[in-house]
Design a protein around this motif. Structure first.
Motif, PDB file in Angstrom:
ATOM      1  N   GLU A   1     -89.883   7.393 -23.411  1.00 53.29           N
ATOM      2  CA  GLU A   1     -88.690   6.579 -23.612  1.00 53.29           C
ATOM      3  C   GLU A   1     -87.397   7.358 -23.367  1.00 53.29           C
ATOM      4  N   ASN A   2     -86.344   6.619 -23.020  1.00 55.77           N
ATOM      5  CA  ASN A   2     -85.010   7.206 -22.916  1.00 55.77           C
ATOM      6  C   ASN A   2     -84.282   7.026 -24.262  1.00 55.77           C
TER       7      ASN A   2
ATOM      8  N   ILE B   1     -83.941   4.785 -29.952  1.00 54.23           N
ATOM      9  CA  ILE B   1     -83.262   3.942 -30.942  1.00 54.23           C
ATOM     10  C   ILE B   1     -84.153   2.750 -31.322  1.00 54.23           C
ATOM     11  N   GLU B   2     -84.805   2.143 -30.317  1.00 60.22           N
ATOM     12  CA  GLU B   2     -85.695   0.998 -30.583  1.00 60.22           C
ATOM     13  C   GLU B   2     -86.844   1.408 -31.517  1.00 60.22           C
ATOM     14  N   TYR B   3     -87.333   2.629 -31.356  1.00 55.05           N
ATOM     15  CA  TYR B   3     -88.399   3.141 -32.234  1.00 55.05           C
ATOM     16  C   TYR B   3     -87.921   3.159 -33.687  1.00 55.05           C
ATOM     17  N   VAL B   4     -86.707   3.654 -33.915  1.00 53.22           N
ATOM     18  CA  VAL B   4     -86.161   3.718 -35.273  1.00 53.22           C
ATOM     19  C   VAL B   4     -85.981   2.310 -35.842  1.00 53.22           C
ATOM     20  N   ILE B   5     -85.451   1.393 -35.037  1.00 49.54           N
ATOM     21  CA  ILE B   5     -85.263   0.003 -35.481  1.00 49.54           C
ATOM     22  C   ILE B   5     -86.604  -0.627 -35.845  1.00 49.54           C
ATOM     23  N   MET B   6     -87.615  -0.420 -34.970  1.00 48.04           N
ATOM     24  CA  MET B   6     -88.949  -0.980 -35.205  1.00 48.04           C
ATOM     25  C   MET B   6     -89.502  -0.512 -36.550  1.00 48.04           C
ATOM     26  N   TRP B   7     -89.342   0.787 -36.831  1.00 43.36           N
ATOM     27  CA  TRP B   7     -89.888   1.309 -38.083  1.00 43.36           C
ATOM     28  C   TRP B   7     -89.089   0.862 -39.296  1.00 43.36           C
TER      29      TRP B   7
ATOM     30  N   SER C   1     -87.732  13.152 -24.604  1.00 46.03           N
ATOM     31  CA  SER C   1     -87.060  12.345 -23.574  1.00 46.03           C
ATOM     32  C   SER C   1     -85.915  11.473 -24.104  1.00 46.03           C
ATOM     33  N   PRO C   2     -85.953  10.935 -25.338  1.00 48.22           N
ATOM     34  CA  PRO C   2     -84.824  10.112 -25.774  1.00 48.22           C
ATOM     35  C   PRO C   2     -83.509  10.868 -25.962  1.00 48.22           C
TER      36      PRO C   2
ATOM     37  N   LYS D   1     -94.231  10.189 -16.695  1.00 50.35           N
ATOM     38  CA  LYS D   1     -93.023   9.430 -17.055  1.00 50.35           C
ATOM     39  C   LYS D   1     -93.303   7.934 -17.207  1.00 50.35           C
ATOM     40  N   GLY D   2     -94.590   7.574 -17.299  1.00 50.46           N
ATOM     41  CA  GLY D   2     -94.961   6.178 -17.498  1.00 50.46           C
ATOM     42  C   GLY D   2     -95.099   5.379 -16.220  1.00 50.46           C
TER      43      GLY D   2
END
Length: 329
Positions: free
Chosen positions: A45-46, A51-57, A96-97, A269-270
């Motif tokens: 992830e970039n 940030i989306e990871y933190v929001i999800m958790w 990577s983020p 890189k996915g």
């Protein structure tokens, strides 16, 4: 000493799972007496993905506040233990983020990201992963990243990092580092396992090595059992001592194999070349420790081998607690 008592009285920490967590997984962990888990699912992830990871958790923890809680500090792990909840440590398997911004390390630390793997499998701005064709070591910018992670109190993980980059990082870092989920190459010679010299270097600087359940890295592969996991622990312990060995299961529940997440994980890189066949190969966790509620089976096998209560408590979580205390600040 009764094995149920040792397990239930100990702080039990799993330093890496990349599961797609839901309530059932958290309930299984609670049933297995797991105090804290590093939920480490960031791979390619970039900044926005971080940030989306933190929001999800934040959302998951709010929905499951009766059984789980966020971990930002050592005291949070103790509070999770006292409350009988599962503590979730925010962790990443790549840096990577942070993109090319050293000041993002502090931002993510403030948001609760406490563990970051320097690279995931291949080259990034800071160094090389273990599947990079040429591991040229820790870069100049990588040294600055190591300094900044140390200053912010982020634990550096080297599990998927190349040998030279790992050795460079251990030597350069002022703080001890972790190899959260890895197995010894001395027991099975596969690229994902690390040679003795890396484990020794990590331990000599005060670091900790989490024994993984990754079947391709265990001596018996998909036929492995709990006993094979403890064999790997004993090999590592003979090498570095009981103060530097712990657990990092690498559980990836709710991730179908093959499935979109694991296939994405196994491309550079996915989106680039497929790096390994692990995204589609049949991989079975060791018999007896396939789910979080089977954690007591690890403790039972340690006791069967005559390990002292002190040693068992170190391996289950005490060694991680000591390292987190030194690094997180």
């Amino acid at each position: 000493m009764n094995e149920t008592y040792i397990h239930s009285s100990s702080i039990v920490i799993d330093a890496l799972q990349c599961s797609d967590f839901n309530r059932d997984i958290l309930l299984e962990a609670q049933a297995g007496g797991v105090t804290a888990i590093s939920a480490s699912s960031v791979l390619w992830e970039n900044f926005r993905g971080g940030i989306e990871y933190v929001i999800m958790w934040k959302q998951k923890l709010a929905e499951n506040a009766d059984i789980a809680m966020p971990v930002k500090t050592l005291d949070d792990i103790r509070r999770a233990k006292a409350a009988g909840k599962v503590g979730i440590i925010f962790g990443w398997q790549n840096t990577s983020p942070v993109e090319d911004r050293l000041d993002y390390f502090g931002i993510f630390k403030d948001l609760g990201v406490n563990i970051m793997q320097l690279t995931y499998n291949t080259q990034n701005l800071f160094g090389a992963g273990y599947l990079e064709e040429k591991d040229s070591g820790l870069t100049g910018f990588g040294r600055e990243a190591v300094d900044e992670m140390g200053r912010c109190g982020i634990l550096i993980d080297l599990s998927h990092v190349g040998i030279q980059t790992s050795l460079d990082t251990i030597a350069y870092s002022e703080k001890p580092v972790a190899i959260t989920h890895c197995l010894p190459r001395g027991l099975k010679d596969v690229p994902r396992n690390k040679p003795d010299e890396v484990f020794k270097a990590c331990a000599e600087k005060g670091g900790v090595i989490g024994t993984s359940l990754f079947a391709p890295g265990l001596a018996k592969g998909n036929d492995a059992t709990v006993a094979d996991v403890i064999d790997a622990m004993e090999y590592t312990m003979d090498l570095v001592g009981e103060d530097h060995v712990a657990i990092g299961t690498d559980f990836n529940h709710n991730r179908p194999r093959p499935g979109p997440w694991l296939l994405w994980a196994n491309k550079d890189k996915g989106t680039g070349r497929t790096l390994t066949e692990f995204g589609s190969a049949k991989i079975t966790k060791p018999e007896g420790i396939r789910r979080n509620d089977e954690f007591p089976n690890l403790t039972a096998e340690m006791q069967r081998r005559g390990w002292s209560q002190t040693r068992i408590e170190k391996i289950l979580g005490g060694n991680w607690m000591r390292l987190f205390g030194k690094v997180w600040g």
